[in-house]
Design an enzyme around this catalytic site. Sequence first.
Site, PDB file in Angstrom:
ATOM      1  N   ARG A   1       0.811  -1.221   0.000  1.00 18.26           N
ATOM      2  CA  ARG A   1       0.000   0.000   0.000  1.00 18.26           C
ATOM      3  C   ARG A   1       0.843   1.268   0.000  1.00 18.26           C
ATOM      4  O   ARG A   1       0.297   2.374  -0.101  1.00 18.26           O
ATOM      5  CB  ARG A   1      -0.956  -0.013   1.186  1.00 18.26           C
ATOM      6  CG  ARG A   1      -2.090  -1.014   0.969  1.00 18.26           C
ATOM      7  CD  ARG A   1      -3.190  -0.989   2.027  1.00 18.26           C
ATOM      8  NE  ARG A   1      -3.311   0.243   2.756  1.00 18.26           N
ATOM      9  CZ  ARG A   1      -3.294   0.339   4.091  1.00 18.26           C
ATOM     10  NH1 ARG A   1      -3.155  -0.719   4.833  1.00 18.26           N
ATOM     11  NH2 ARG A   1      -3.436   1.505   4.673  1.00 18.26           N
ATOM     12  N   ASN A   2       2.161   1.139   0.102  1.00 19.19           N
ATOM     13  CA  ASN A   2       3.007   2.320   0.013  1.00 19.19           C
ATOM     14  C   ASN A   2       2.981   2.793  -1.442  1.00 19.19           C
ATOM     15  O   ASN A   2       3.207   2.009  -2.362  1.00 19.19           O
ATOM     16  CB  ASN A   2       4.437   2.005   0.452  1.00 19.19           C
ATOM     17  CG  ASN A   2       5.263   3.254   0.632  1.00 19.19           C
ATOM     18  OD1 ASN A   2       5.432   4.041  -0.298  1.00 19.19           O
ATOM     19  ND2 ASN A   2       5.785   3.454   1.828  1.00 19.19           N
ATOM     20  N   ALA A   3       2.723   4.069  -1.648  1.00 17.40           N
ATOM     21  CA  ALA A   3       2.539   4.616  -2.999  1.00 17.40           C
ATOM     22  C   ALA A   3       3.846   5.004  -3.689  1.00 17.40           C
ATOM     23  O   ALA A   3       3.817   5.525  -4.805  1.00 17.40           O
ATOM     24  CB  ALA A   3       1.611   5.835  -2.932  1.00 17.40           C
ATOM     25  N   PHE A   4       4.992   4.739  -3.075  1.00 17.79           N
ATOM     26  CA  PHE A   4       6.259   5.199  -3.635  1.00 17.79           C
ATOM     27  C   PHE A   4       6.450   4.806  -5.091  1.00 17.79           C
ATOM     28  O   PHE A   4       6.756   5.651  -5.943  1.00 17.79           O
ATOM     29  CB  PHE A   4       7.444   4.679  -2.801  1.00 17.79           C
ATOM     30  CG  PHE A   4       8.773   5.107  -3.358  1.00 17.79           C
ATOM     31  CD1 PHE A   4       9.288   6.353  -3.061  1.00 17.79           C
ATOM     32  CD2 PHE A   4       9.496   4.274  -4.212  1.00 17.79           C
ATOM     33  CE1 PHE A   4      10.504   6.764  -3.587  1.00 17.79           C
ATOM     34  CE2 PHE A   4      10.708   4.673  -4.739  1.00 17.79           C
ATOM     35  CZ  PHE A   4      11.218   5.926  -4.427  1.00 17.79           C
TER      36      PHE A   4
ATOM     37  N   SER B   1       5.020   8.905   1.089  1.00 17.99           N
ATOM     38  CA  SER B   1       4.326   7.914   0.271  1.00 17.99           C
ATOM     39  C   SER B   1       3.692   6.820   1.120  1.00 17.99           C
ATOM     40  O   SER B   1       2.964   5.968   0.609  1.00 17.99           O
ATOM     41  CB  SER B   1       5.306   7.285  -0.727  1.00 17.99           C
ATOM     42  OG  SER B   1       6.329   6.580  -0.055  1.00 17.99           O
TER      43      SER B   1
END
Length: 183
Positions: free
Chosen positions: A60-63, A162
């Site tokens: 789920r980290n948007a990085f 992020s």
Amino acid sequence: MPARPSSAATDAAPDADTATTDPLLASFAPVVAPDTRILILGSLPGTASLAIRQYYGHPRNAFWRLVGDVIGVDLYAMDYDARLANLLQHRIGLWDVIAQARRIGSLDSEIRDHSGNDLLTLIARLPALETIAFNGGTAGKIGIKALGTKAQDYRVVVLPSSSPAHAALGYEDKRARWLAALR
């Protein structure tokens, strides 16, 4: 386990209780090349990232979506090695401002007893470096302090984190700020 009060990452000093219970965590090696133009610095990898030994490994980290939008490549759809190769091809490097710290969980607010990575030595080895971008406020606070007067030699930006824990901004707002800062 009873909850313990949080303190700012940069002001934290371990007490006798937390120093023995919080695991000592270490960041990964830098991902850079001599022609790195943009260096993105996080704080310290989270639990999911440490478990799989990958930067920004939490699904789920948007990085990877955010950086992919910046460079126009679907990094999220690639395997990890291809992601890193694409970053380097686009002259983007990665590292963390924290070398080691104690922390339970993944939140930056839980970071205790940290030691910093040697940012000054790294940037001295990057002659093409123009921009240093911090992924989130904790990374920015610690990193800018570590850079000291060398920060004025670069374009320095603090990006919205992020992390899925940084829910104050939705993806589109984060995306707009990352695009504005890094394009």
